[in-house]
Design an enzyme around this catalytic site. Sequence first.
Site, mmCIF file in Angstrom:
data_model
loop_
_atom_site.group_PDB
_atom_site.id
_atom_site.type_symbol
_atom_site.label_atom_id
_atom_site.label_comp_id
_atom_site.label_asym_id
_atom_site.label_seq_id
_atom_site.Cartn_x
_atom_site.Cartn_y
_atom_site.Cartn_z
ATOM 1 N N ASP A 73 -22.614 -15.639 -22.007
ATOM 2 C CA ASP A 73 -21.856 -16.842 -22.806
ATOM 3 C C ASP A 73 -20.393 -16.540 -23.092
ATOM 4 O OD1 ASP A 73 -24.730 -17.333 -23.124
ATOM 5 O OD2 ASP A 73 -24.579 -17.486 -25.520
ATOM 6 N N VAL B 130 -24.348 -24.521 -34.787
ATOM 7 C CA VAL B 130 -24.513 -22.910 -34.790
ATOM 8 C C VAL B 130 -26.146 -22.939 -34.675
ATOM 9 C CG1 VAL B 130 -24.797 -20.968 -36.283
ATOM 10 C CG2 VAL B 130 -22.737 -22.540 -36.506
ATOM 11 N N ALA C 242 -27.880 -23.245 -31.981
ATOM 12 C CA ALA C 242 -28.681 -24.064 -31.056
ATOM 13 C C ALA C 242 -28.796 -23.804 -29.716
ATOM 14 C CB ALA C 242 -27.911 -25.621 -31.240
ATOM 15 N N ALA D 276 -20.263 -17.350 -29.160
ATOM 16 C CA ALA D 276 -19.325 -16.688 -27.999
ATOM 17 C C ALA D 276 -18.174 -17.561 -28.011
ATOM 18 C CB ALA D 276 -20.032 -16.990 -26.607
ATOM 19 N N GLY E 112 -24.305 -21.520 -27.424
ATOM 20 C CA GLY E 112 -23.199 -20.683 -27.417
ATOM 21 C C GLY E 112 -22.010 -20.672 -28.176
ATOM 22 N N SER E 113 -22.362 -20.981 -29.469
ATOM 23 C CA SER E 113 -21.350 -21.240 -30.813
ATOM 24 C C SER E 113 -20.686 -19.847 -31.072
ATOM 25 C CB SER E 113 -21.979 -21.873 -31.817
ATOM 26 O OG SER E 113 -23.194 -20.915 -32.368
HETATM 27 O O1 PMV Z 1 -28.994 -18.117 -27.700
HETATM 28 P P1 PMV Z 1 -28.185 -18.197 -26.505
HETATM 29 O O2 PMV Z 1 -27.975 -19.653 -25.898
HETATM 30 O O3 PMV Z 1 -26.841 -17.469 -26.660
HETATM 31 O O4 PMV Z 1 -28.761 -17.428 -24.972
HETATM 32 C C1 PMV Z 1 -28.385 -16.298 -24.712
HETATM 33 C C2 PMV Z 1 -29.218 -16.091 -23.473
HETATM 34 C C3 PMV Z 1 -30.037 -14.819 -23.383
HETATM 35 O O5 PMV Z 1 -30.407 -14.551 -21.885
HETATM 36 C C4 PMV Z 1 -31.470 -14.815 -24.010
HETATM 37 C C5 PMV Z 1 -29.468 -13.554 -23.874
HETATM 38 C C6 PMV Z 1 -28.253 -13.047 -23.381
HETATM 39 O O6 PMV Z 1 -27.587 -12.230 -23.739
HETATM 40 O O7 PMV Z 1 -27.853 -13.366 -22.117
#
Ligand code: PMV
Length: 330
Positions: free
Chosen positions: A161, A111, A113, A119, A116-117
């Site tokens: 995600d 989580v 990291a 999502a 995308g945990s």
């Molecule tokens: O934290 P992550 O890996 O879910 O990154 C999200 C990616 C962003 O572009 C920073 C946010 C988004 O909603 O796309």
Amino acid sequence: MRVLASAPAKIILFGEHSVVYGKPAIAAAIDLRTYVWAEFNENGAIKIEAKDIRVPGLTVSFSEDEIYFESDYGKAAEVLSYVRQAIELVRKEADANGKGITVSITSQIPVGAGLGSSAAVAVATIGAVSRLLGLELSNEEIGKLGHKVELLVQGASSGIDPTVSAIGGFIHYEKGNFEHLPFMELPIVVGYTGSSGSTKELVAMVRGTYEEMPEVIEPVLVAMGKIVEKARDVITSDLDEELRFAQLGRLMNINHGLLDALGVSTKKLSELVYAARVAGAIGAKITGAGGGGCMYALAPENQSEVATAITIAGGTPMITRISREGLRIE
Ligand code: PMV
């Protein structure tokens, strides 16, 4: 009746943060998965049981009434809110408000990291609960509902995600629309810093800088968008593999520099990125929101040397593969 669904983690290859401003991004599903079982219960309540939720440095297990934790309570509670919103959304879609549903979750994805945990747990929950309630939804529709869950919990989200977690493979994503890119095996190593960044806070921080000095930040976001278009051209070209990897590696390094310029890198992330490059990776960059979380390196010749260098620099390497499959009803 009991339904089991699973959904994969993801890495953003190019275009995180700029994707929030309507620029394109490229992401891929990877072979770490979250599993969700859904069944009816008699008392009309939503019950959530989760084991193996790996928040950096600890394993959290919780159920609806009891949350066991050693630290970082906030992260465990955050997971719970994605699951709860997902169940409530599907109950509403199926006109089944008040129907008792129990979900049990087990996950291989750390989580916070940047993999995308949240999502993946939202998509797997929507998949399992919608099937339980007899809704026929395509994976694409489930990805869209996953985006709604993210918006409800996080406030802002591009939707990349849940989309890639639901449909799997490689995608080019822009303003809610995606296109599958040709599948390719990517010799990558993911390096986990061991700490987590808050996507919500990092997105808000970038927004703050953007609003303060749009004339400086807009060109950075435009350049990130151009990197994504160039990377798509390289991925879909008929260049030989060596040249393709060499060009993608250079684009990764430029993208990392621009993410650093936005202020989302950390000392540890930069150390892992440079350790990977020194060990022979042809490209290395942050993946996801930054502020901790993960980086990834492209290392066609030397994945194991790069993994060792990441360990020596204090990170946790994961050699993963791209997953063709998104949401799966098991
Ligand atoms: O934290 P992550 O890996 O879910 O990154 C999200 C990616 C962003 O572009 C920073 C946010 C988004 O909603 O796309």
